[in-house]
Design a protein around this motif. Structure first.
Motif, short mmCIF file in Angstrom:
data_model
loop_
_atom_site.label_atom_id
_atom_site.label_comp_id
_atom_site.label_asym_id
_atom_site.label_seq_id
_atom_site.Cartn_x
_atom_site.Cartn_y
_atom_site.Cartn_z
N GLY A 280 0.81 -1.20 0.00
CA GLY A 280 0.00 0.00 0.00
C GLY A 280 0.85 1.26 0.00
O GLY A 280 2.06 1.20 0.17
N VAL A 281 0.17 2.38 -0.20
CA VAL A 281 0.84 3.69 -0.21
C VAL A 281 0.04 4.62 0.70
O VAL A 281 -1.19 4.72 0.56
N ILE A 282 0.72 5.26 1.63
CA ILE A 282 0.04 6.21 2.51
C ILE A 282 -0.26 7.48 1.73
O ILE A 282 0.66 8.18 1.28
N VAL A 283 -1.54 7.78 1.55
CA VAL A 283 -1.93 8.95 0.76
C VAL A 283 -2.46 10.07 1.64
O VAL A 283 -2.67 11.20 1.16
N GLU A 284 -2.74 9.78 2.91
CA GLU A 284 -3.13 10.84 3.85
C GLU A 284 -2.52 10.50 5.21
O GLU A 284 -2.70 9.40 5.72
N HIS A 285 -1.79 11.46 5.76
CA HIS A 285 -1.02 11.21 6.98
C HIS A 285 -1.82 11.58 8.23
O HIS A 285 -2.89 12.16 8.18
N PHE A 286 -1.23 11.27 9.36
CA PHE A 286 -1.82 11.50 10.68
C PHE A 286 -1.79 12.99 11.03
O PHE A 286 -0.87 13.72 10.65
N GLY A 287 -2.81 13.43 11.78
CA GLY A 287 -2.81 14.79 12.31
C GLY A 287 -3.57 15.79 11.45
O GLY A 287 -4.31 15.43 10.55
N VAL A 288 -3.33 17.06 11.77
CA VAL A 288 -4.02 18.16 11.07
C VAL A 288 -3.17 18.63 9.90
O VAL A 288 -1.97 18.85 10.04
N HIS A 289 -3.79 18.73 8.73
CA HIS A 289 -3.07 19.23 7.56
C HIS A 289 -4.04 19.92 6.62
O HIS A 289 -5.26 19.77 6.73
N ARG A 290 -3.48 20.67 5.70
CA ARG A 290 -4.31 21.45 4.77
C ARG A 290 -4.96 20.54 3.74
O ARG A 290 -4.34 19.59 3.26
N HIS A 291 -6.22 20.85 3.43
CA HIS A 291 -6.91 20.09 2.39
C HIS A 291 -6.20 20.30 1.06
O HIS A 291 -5.81 21.43 0.74
N PRO A 292 -5.99 19.26 0.27
CA PRO A 292 -5.20 19.40 -0.96
C PRO A 292 -5.84 20.27 -2.05
O PRO A 292 -5.15 20.71 -2.96
N VAL A 293 -7.15 20.53 -1.93
CA VAL A 293 -7.84 21.33 -2.95
C VAL A 293 -8.51 22.56 -2.35
O VAL A 293 -8.35 23.68 -2.85
N LEU A 294 -9.26 22.36 -1.28
CA LEU A 294 -10.03 23.45 -0.69
C LEU A 294 -9.12 24.38 0.11
O LEU A 294 -8.51 23.97 1.11
N SER A 295 -9.01 25.60 -0.33
CA SER A 295 -8.13 26.56 0.34
C SER A 295 -8.69 26.94 1.71
O SER A 295 -9.92 26.99 1.91
N ASN A 296 -7.80 27.16 2.65
CA ASN A 296 -8.15 27.58 4.02
C ASN A 296 -9.00 26.55 4.76
O ASN A 296 -9.72 26.91 5.70
N VAL A 297 -8.92 25.29 4.35
CA VAL A 297 -9.65 24.23 5.03
C VAL A 297 -8.64 23.26 5.63
O VAL A 297 -7.76 22.75 4.94
N GLN A 298 -8.76 23.03 6.94
CA GLN A 298 -7.89 22.10 7.65
C GLN A 298 -8.61 20.76 7.83
O GLN A 298 -9.80 20.72 8.14
N VAL A 299 -7.86 19.67 7.63
CA VAL A 299 -8.41 18.33 7.78
C VAL A 299 -7.67 17.61 8.90
O VAL A 299 -6.44 17.69 8.98
N GLN A 300 -8.41 16.94 9.76
CA GLN A 300 -7.76 16.16 10.82
C GLN A 300 -7.97 14.68 10.56
O GLN A 300 -9.08 14.22 10.33
N ASN A 301 -6.87 13.94 10.61
CA ASN A 301 -6.93 12.50 10.43
C ASN A 301 -6.42 11.83 11.70
O ASN A 301 -5.32 12.11 12.15
#
Length: 400
Positions: A280-301
């Motif tokens: 497999g390939v990790i495509v989204e990492h742990f923690g809070v990071h910026r959404h790859p498309v939506l500006s000014n949107v933070q994503v938490q994983n």
């Protein structure tokens, strides 16, 4: 003459020792290169599955981004390897120059020695020289002189051969290093071309996705809802087990001796746990990071998202007991396994083959990753690790 030769040999030894140290570094870099190339190859394979659907998707963008990261890692490792070969070539050039000077000096001295021996052959015939001795002791000393002189001449010849041999070996080694350096430079250039193509594809995919802003926002809200439901279920398990322990007169997070042993073993295997899927390939990492498309949107994983192939089997990362198997609205099925004080969480599954209370072993199959054929054949395993109510970064625990 002996002192300069010793100095040269010491320099050559130092160069060789340094080369061996750098050879180990080259070996490490080549191992990392091979890992990056495997990851690129596998990511390309996953991307080829998504290419069947021409529609751009977030999963496709993340795969391209992961591929670019791997490509940059590969180029960086090649660049470091080139730097090491540059140092080796420089050091070998120095060693070659010293060896050439020594060979020349040895040959000149040896030639002079032979000329002197030939010139004085009649005047100082060995036998006459010995017979002219005043006594036996003097004759013996003269005999030793001739023997040592002969031995010295032979040793000079041996030294010339040894230094010449070292010179030839160093010259061949340096030529091989130059060839390898040229090969690596060519490899770097070809990788940069591929990187540029991937960056263009990334930009194109990104621009297409920006036109789907409303759809992406809807999916993000749906995903956040799934994550919240999963987190609530984990907290519910922890609270239930704590209440059960307290009702039995124990501490909230009390563990049986067997659970303590499993937990300790789990902790001792940090950075060595197997992946929850074979590849497999990790495509989204742990923690809070910026959404790859939506500006000014933070994503938490709360964990990591692992892209894998259609029909990939999901495996337990360690021995443990299944605490819960449950369905999540819009998120398919999740399995939670307890390993002493630790929990491993596997979500977005289908065809789960374990149930609550089952004892599982390391790498035992517990289900299959769900594939979304409506979304570019996306097969994503969501994987988390908790220590009671504390979220942990799975990348700190699984091996590479």
């Amino acid at each position: 003459m002996i002192l300069p030769i010793k100095i040269t040999l010491l320099v050559v030894f130092a160069v060789c020792t340094g080369f061996l140290a750098r050879a180990q570094s080259v070996e490490d870099l080549q191992k990392k290169k091979a890992e990056a190339e495997k990851e690129i190859e596998y990511t390309t394979r996953l991307l080829n599955e998504t290419q069947q659907n021409e529609k751009s998707s977030l999963s496709k963008l993340r795969l391209i981004s992961s591929k670019i990261n791997s490509r940059n890692t590969l180029i960086s490792n090649i660049s470091h390897e080139i730097e090491i070969f540059d140092q080796c070539i420089t050091n070998n050039t120095l060693a070659l120059e010293l060896l050439k000077n020594d060979v020349q000096q040895l040959k000149e001295e040896y030639a002079e020695m032979i000329r002197m021996a030939y010139k004085n052959l009649n005047a100082y015939d060995e036998l006459l020289f010995l017979l002219a001795s005043e006594n036996v002791n003097q004759a013996y000393r003269r005999f030793l002189y001739f023997r040592r002189y002969k031995t010295f001449r032979e040793s000079q010849a041996t030294t010339i051969n040894a230094v010449q041999k070292e010179l030839d070996v160093s010259r061949q080694k340096m030529e091989q290093q130059k060839i390898e350096k040229l090969r690596l430079i060519a490899k770097t250039e070809s990788e940069k071309v591929l990187l540029n193509n991937e960056q263009q594809e990334q930009n194109s995919t990104l621009e297409q996705l920006k036109l789907q802003r409303n759809n992406l926002q809807r999916k993000l809200r749906q995903q956040q809802k799934i994550e919240q439901e999963l987190e609530r279920e984990i907290q519910r398990i922890i609270e239930e087990e704590a209440r059960k322990n307290q009702s039995e007169g124990g501490a909230a997070f009390a563990l049986t001796p067997e659970q303590k042993l499993i937990g300790n073993n789990f902790e001792q295997n940090k950075k060595r746990l197997p992946w929850p899927v074979e590849r497999g390939v990790i495509v989204e990492h742990f923690g809070v990071h910026r959404h790859p498309v939506l500006s000014n949107v933070q994503v938490q994983n709360n964990g990591v998202n692992i892209a894998t192939e259609t029909g990939a089997k999901v495996r337990a990362v360690f021995n443990g007991e299944v605490s819960r198997v449950f369905a999540i609205s819009g998120g398919n099925t999740a399995v939670i396994i307890r390993h002493g004080a630790y929990l491993s969480v596997y979500s977005n599954l289908r065809e789960v083959v374990v149930k609550k209370g089952d004892k599982v072993s390391t790498k035992q199959v517990i289900g299959t990753v769900f594939t979304d054929f409506k979304d570019n054949n996306k097969s994503i395993l969501k994987f988390q690790i908790w220590k009671e109510s504390t979220k942990l970064n799975p990348e700190d625990w699984i091996g590479r």
